[in-house]
Design a protein around this motif. Sequence first.
Motif, short mmCIF file in Angstrom:
data_model
loop_
_atom_site.label_atom_id
_atom_site.label_comp_id
_atom_site.label_asym_id
_atom_site.label_seq_id
_atom_site.Cartn_x
_atom_site.Cartn_y
_atom_site.Cartn_z
N PHE A 321 0.82 -1.21 0.00
CA PHE A 321 0.00 0.00 0.00
C PHE A 321 0.85 1.27 0.00
O PHE A 321 0.49 2.28 0.59
N GLY A 322 1.99 1.20 -0.68
CA GLY A 322 2.78 2.39 -0.94
C GLY A 322 3.39 3.06 0.27
O GLY A 322 3.45 4.29 0.35
N GLY A 323 3.84 2.28 1.22
CA GLY A 323 4.51 2.84 2.38
C GLY A 323 3.58 3.37 3.45
O GLY A 323 3.89 4.34 4.14
N SER A 324 2.44 2.72 3.63
CA SER A 324 1.47 3.14 4.64
C SER A 324 1.73 2.43 5.96
O SER A 324 1.65 1.21 6.05
N LEU A 325 2.04 3.22 7.01
CA LEU A 325 2.24 2.64 8.33
C LEU A 325 0.94 2.02 8.86
O LEU A 325 0.97 0.99 9.56
N LEU A 326 -0.19 2.64 8.52
CA LEU A 326 -1.48 2.11 8.97
C LEU A 326 -1.73 0.73 8.38
O LEU A 326 -2.13 -0.20 9.08
N MET A 327 -1.48 0.58 7.07
CA MET A 327 -1.69 -0.72 6.43
C MET A 327 -0.65 -1.74 6.89
O MET A 327 -0.94 -2.93 7.00
N GLY A 328 0.56 -1.26 7.19
CA GLY A 328 1.56 -2.14 7.75
C GLY A 328 1.13 -2.67 9.11
O GLY A 328 1.27 -3.87 9.40
N THR A 329 0.58 -1.79 9.92
CA THR A 329 0.08 -2.20 11.24
C THR A 329 -1.06 -3.19 11.10
O THR A 329 -1.13 -4.19 11.82
N ALA A 330 -1.97 -2.93 10.15
CA ALA A 330 -3.08 -3.86 9.90
C ALA A 330 -2.55 -5.22 9.46
O ALA A 330 -3.07 -6.28 9.88
N GLY A 331 -1.50 -5.21 8.62
CA GLY A 331 -0.90 -6.47 8.19
C GLY A 331 -0.28 -7.23 9.35
O GLY A 331 -0.41 -8.46 9.44
N LEU A 332 0.38 -6.51 10.25
CA LEU A 332 1.00 -7.15 11.41
C LEU A 332 -0.07 -7.75 12.33
O LEU A 332 0.06 -8.89 12.79
N LEU A 333 -1.13 -7.01 12.59
CA LEU A 333 -2.19 -7.50 13.48
C LEU A 333 -2.89 -8.72 12.88
O LEU A 333 -3.18 -9.70 13.58
N ALA A 334 -3.17 -8.65 11.57
CA ALA A 334 -3.83 -9.78 10.90
C ALA A 334 -2.94 -11.02 10.92
O ALA A 334 -3.41 -12.14 11.19
N THR A 335 -1.66 -10.82 10.65
CA THR A 335 -0.72 -11.95 10.64
C THR A 335 -0.61 -12.57 12.03
O THR A 335 -0.60 -13.81 12.17
N THR A 336 -0.52 -11.74 13.06
CA THR A 336 -0.44 -12.25 14.43
C THR A 336 -1.68 -13.08 14.76
O THR A 336 -1.58 -14.19 15.30
N PHE A 337 -2.83 -12.53 14.45
CA PHE A 337 -4.10 -13.19 14.78
C PHE A 337 -4.20 -14.55 14.10
O PHE A 337 -4.49 -15.57 14.75
N TYR A 338 -3.93 -14.60 12.81
CA TYR A 338 -4.14 -15.85 12.05
C TYR A 338 -3.00 -16.85 12.24
O TYR A 338 -3.18 -18.04 11.99
N THR A 339 -1.83 -16.39 12.68
CA THR A 339 -0.73 -17.31 12.96
C THR A 339 -0.93 -18.04 14.28
O THR A 339 -0.66 -19.24 14.39
N PHE A 340 -1.41 -17.32 15.30
CA PHE A 340 -1.46 -17.89 16.64
C PHE A 340 -2.84 -18.38 17.07
O PHE A 340 -2.95 -19.13 18.04
N LEU A 341 -3.90 -18.00 16.35
CA LEU A 341 -5.24 -18.48 16.70
C LEU A 341 -5.35 -20.01 16.68
O LEU A 341 -5.92 -20.60 17.61
N PRO A 342 -4.82 -20.71 15.65
CA PRO A 342 -4.98 -22.17 15.62
C PRO A 342 -4.36 -22.89 16.81
O PRO A 342 -4.79 -24.00 17.15
N SER A 343 -3.34 -22.29 17.46
CA SER A 343 -2.72 -22.95 18.60
C SER A 343 -3.72 -23.24 19.70
O SER A 343 -3.67 -24.28 20.36
N PHE A 344 -4.66 -22.32 19.92
CA PHE A 344 -5.68 -22.52 20.95
C PHE A 344 -6.60 -23.67 20.56
O PHE A 344 -6.98 -24.49 21.40
#
Length: 440
Positions: A321-344
């Motif tokens: 998204f062309g150097g957007s910190l907001l979209m980068g943050t959204a990507g980090l949060l989404a990645t965290t959620f979907y990486t660690f959710l299955p462990s539970f």
Amino acid sequence: MKKNKLVPVPSFNEAIRFWFKLGWISFGGTLGHIHIMHDFLVDKKKWISSSRFFHALSLCMLLPGPEAQQLAIYIGWQLHGKKGGIIAGVFFILPSMFILLALSCIYVSYGNQQWMNAIFGGLKPAVVAIIFHAVWSVGKKALHTIAHYLFAVLAFSSIFFFNISMPYIILGTIISALILRYFWPSIVYRKSAGQSHKNLNEDDYYINSKTEGGKNFNTRLLLKQTILFLVFWIFPLVLFYLLSKDFTFWKGLILFFTQTALFTIGGSYTVLPYVAQFSVSKFNWLSKSQMVDGFALAETTPGPLIIVVCYVGFMAGFNHFGGSLLMGTAGLLATTFYTFLPSFLFIFIGGPILERTRGSNVISDVLGFVTTAVVGVILNLTFYLGKDVLFPQGLMLNKIDLMALLWIAVSLFLIFKLRLNIVYLILISMLYGLFQYYFI
């Protein structure tokens, strides 16, 4: 769940404080996490016996995803039910996620500064040395026979020369180990190392080898928890569909990291080569150099090394998204959620099933071969990242970076001979990078 009535019930508030503290102090990767948890939960508080602790660890190693986090969820669940497991699993991840978010923002904002490049110039060779140390550490424990060495070589060759995906390597290893065990059991069979972890007096521990492992598995429970998991999985996806202008990107990111979480067995060093391979070469979310920088950032934070995938999600959103910190943050949060959710899901559904495997030689033997395949995969990661560190201008001997080679050698000496803590090595490497920039 039947518990030891001779030992006081562990305090839930004290457990919360420990899990929260663990998230901030657990440097040193999986071994560091295991040491801290064993020291507090087994030696200090006697909430769980050593035999039960290491049995739980071996079970978690059979599951996809980060075994240290799953171990925390498992013990939290055994101590205080599902609320205990959720608290343990969430607090295990949150501190390192927020720290890595801050470091990622700093990285993309100041990464082009010469002093920042100098710091990463010192960190990158140290990261290669750290990963090689992981190869050595895992290999010492996993490679016992010629068959083990052969499987490690096959795993390395499959991914390095033929670019075969990690899930296929693990699946092929499991099938091959089962076939070998059936036709040539003498090649495969090995005594379980778990015997060495038995306590002299199990009755001194709240959870011990005599403690029942939780509710028995039933279809109704499986259906209920699977539906709940799907609801949690779908909800953010729907939000991205409704709010984002580029749903295709977010769908690809979510599906990739969900697949990663569900199908990569063997812990962080199994997941990371798979993520690095696809995020750099196939999806072009970030460059190989940025991937190495991500490993360096992850090594400076507490929590599991697999947290580097959150950095990958940040860079994917930021770059797309062309150097957007907001979209980068959204990507980090989404990645965290979907990486660690299955462990539970794996622990709450699979825990009762896996408890029945206590003492199973088949599970122990197959797990041993899966671990040997992981050795080959980690070795591939060392070569994959090390090439660009040592040969930044291309794979030619006359173009080798001698200063990087020197610092890899120094880092290996500090780790192997002086047994220097990884955190201190990272700090020294940062100073070395600045020294090289200003004085050499």
